[in-house]
Design an enzyme around this catalytic site. Structure first.
Site, PDB file in Angstrom:
ATOM      1  CE  LYS A   1      29.811  57.128  47.080  1.00  0.00           C
ATOM      2  NZ  LYS A   1      28.494  57.400  46.410  1.00  0.00           N
TER       3      LYS A   1
ATOM      4  CD  GLU B   1      30.583  42.735  40.152  1.00  0.00           C
ATOM      5  OE1 GLU B   1      30.660  43.080  38.937  1.00  0.00           O
ATOM      6  OE2 GLU B   1      29.560  42.866  40.829  1.00  0.00           O
TER       7      GLU B   1
ATOM      8  CB  CYS C   1      27.713  43.635  36.674  1.00  0.00           C
ATOM      9  SG  CYS C   1      27.408  42.577  38.106  1.00  0.00           S
TER      10      CYS C   1
ATOM     11  CD  GLU D   1      28.928  47.052  32.235  1.00  0.00           C
ATOM     12  OE1 GLU D   1      28.514  46.131  32.953  1.00  0.00           O
ATOM     13  OE2 GLU D   1      29.786  47.870  32.620  1.00  0.00           O
TER      14      GLU D   1
END
Length: 491
Positions: free
Chosen positions: A182, A258, A292, A394
């Protein structure tokens, strides 16, 4: 200038070797982030569609030839997938740039070739694996086998969709598993083509399936709770990772995550700024900061702060922000309206926290056809308080914070002072310091005098809330296999 008009694409589900429409006939739209033009209508998988995909993957695993196929033959087909990707790299790069808003040249020269290398690497790596042998007093012999787990749910993010999908698919397939993929709902175009690429490479029907949709009460939740799914590999936000872990807990699915990051990029006073500044610009603003591993917290020793600020600002101002399809563009838009709203909300937060704006903070002046795109200048703040929100959360956009420090001890405390621990960067010419800091920063990858260098054999993953488990080399193969011990009586 690239043509701004794009033929509208219809993106279907790929289940058991064929592209099919959603059983509910529900479609959602995907926009070009550079122009807000609708570029695709995507079939959203219903529960019935996800169930069909998972059942197809299960049947292909249990009854098909893939799991029991000679390893050399299986790996040859995976390598053929890699070859097809290279043969189609211009097409894939155009779609990736269109879908994500990243510069075409970056997709063409770096990401699509790396996607092909992911598949080739794990095919080669798997063929060189062996097992352990443990003799016991000449009476017994133990040896190990590594066998595929079953059906894998591979859920991949929108920032590097094609590259990160093959990073998971390579070891998954090489180990003999089957997959239901997906991609992120806002960037499905390139990943949707993996079905036909697998088919062209001779991979049996049902081994690779691709479904589209969202998370809660959609394809993501249907996959992660499905009884036929044995393991889940996910890259994305930490909050989503927590939800997926809960979804898979009842059936004890293996998970590899992750997740988020807030990397410290530590610049000591003896750093070679001729190298550190251009690499730090790349670490801050590559893919519009939507990485990231972005070096979004730049820790600078106070003795070189003024020089660093001047040179870093000049380098940021020199970046060309514009049309992703233009070869001159260094930085495109962020990926969507929702994400643009999130990223730009930190401009107000930074002001409220008394951050000093060094550069940027505005929508750039662009041609008319890009005037509605999700653009933001590369933005730099100076912030003395390492606990400020812009230093802790973040942002995942082209906003970086420069945090001064005086001593090595202070730098280490700031670097470790977040809930994340994915990676860090250290710039110093002092070898002993490089080792000391690398040992003491709590993060999964430490780059010294470089950034974004990846040996695919090395472990990749994060400390703290940046992930669960490791991928890369034998770490990936361990996740996608079950270790079996066989004990033979010799007497």
């Amino acid at each position: 200038m690239a043509n701004t008009q794009t033929k509208l694409k219809e993106v279907k589900l790929f289940i058991n070797g064929e592209y099919v429409e959603s059983s509910s006939q529900t479609l959602f739209e995907v926009k070009n982030p550079a122009t807000q033009e609708i570029i695709a209508k995507v079939h959203e998988a219903s529960f019935e569609d996800v169930d069909r995909a998972c059942e197809a993957a299960r049947q292909a695993f249990e009854e098909g030839p893939w799991r029991t196929m000679p390893l050399s033959e299986r790996c040859a087909k995976i390598r053929r997938m890699a070859e097809i990707i290279i043969e189609r790299k211009e097409e894939l790069a155009r779609l990736e740039a269109l879908d994500v808003g990243k510069p075409y040249q970056v997709a063409l020269e770096r990401e699509i070739p790396r996607a092909a290398e992911n598949l080739k690497f794990f095919a080669d790596f798997m063929e060189h694996q062996g097992g352990e042998v443990y003799p016991m007093d000449d009476a017994y012999l133990n040896y190990t086998r590594y066998e595929p787990v079953g059906v894998a749910a591979l859920i991949t993010p929108w920032n590097l969709p094609f590259m990160l999908t093959t990073w998971k698919l390579g070891p998954c397939l090489a180990s003999g598993n089957t997959a239901v993929i997906k991609p992120a709902e806002i960037t499905p175009l390139t990943v949707s083509l993996l079905g036909e690429i697998a088919q062209q490479a001779g991979i049996p029907d049902g081994v690779v399936n691709v479904v589209h949709g969202f998370g809660v009460q959609s394809a993501g939740e249907f996959m992660t709770t499905h009884p036929e799914v044995d393991l889940i590999s996910f890259t994305g936000e930490t909050t989503t990772g927590k939800a997926i872990m809960k979804n898979g807990a009842d059936s004890l699915k293996k998970v590899s995550f992750e997740l988020g990051g807030k990397a410290a990029n530590i610049i000591f006073e003896d750093a070679n700024l001729d190298k550190a500044i251009p690499v730090s610009i790349q670490a801050a603003f590559m893919n519009s900061g939507q990485v990231c591993l972005a070096g979004s917290r730049i820790l600078v020793q106070r003795t070189i702060l003024d020089e660093f600020l001047t040179r870093f600002k000049e380098a940021a101002a020199a970046l060309v922000v514009g049309d992703p399809q233009d070869a001159k563009t260094n930085m495109g838009p962020v990926v969507s309206q929702a994400h643009y709203n999130k990223v730009t909300s930190y401009l107000s937060i930074a002001e409220y926290e008394n951050s000093t704006l060094i550069y940027g903070g505005k929508r750039p002046e662009l041609p008319v056809h890009l005037s509605t795109g999700y653009y933001l200048q590369p933005t730099i703040y100076l912030q003395e308080n390492a606990q400020a929100r812009i230093c802790q959360e973040e942002i995942f956009g082209p906003i970086v914070t420069i945090i001064p420090f005086d001593t090595e001890v202070e730098a280490l405390a700031i670097a470790n002072g977040t809930e994340y621990g994915l990676n860090a960067v250290v710039w110093t010419e002092n070898l002993q310091r490089a080792h000391r800091i690398s040992h003491d920063v709590r993060a999964g990858t430490i780059w010294v005098n470089c950034w974004f260098v990846r040996d695919l054999r090395a472990p990749f993953g994060g400390f703290k809330k940046s992930g669960v488990g490791r991928e890369g080399g034998h770490h990936s193969l361990e996740f996608f296999t079950e270790a079996k011990n066989i004990c033979i009586a010799l007497k």
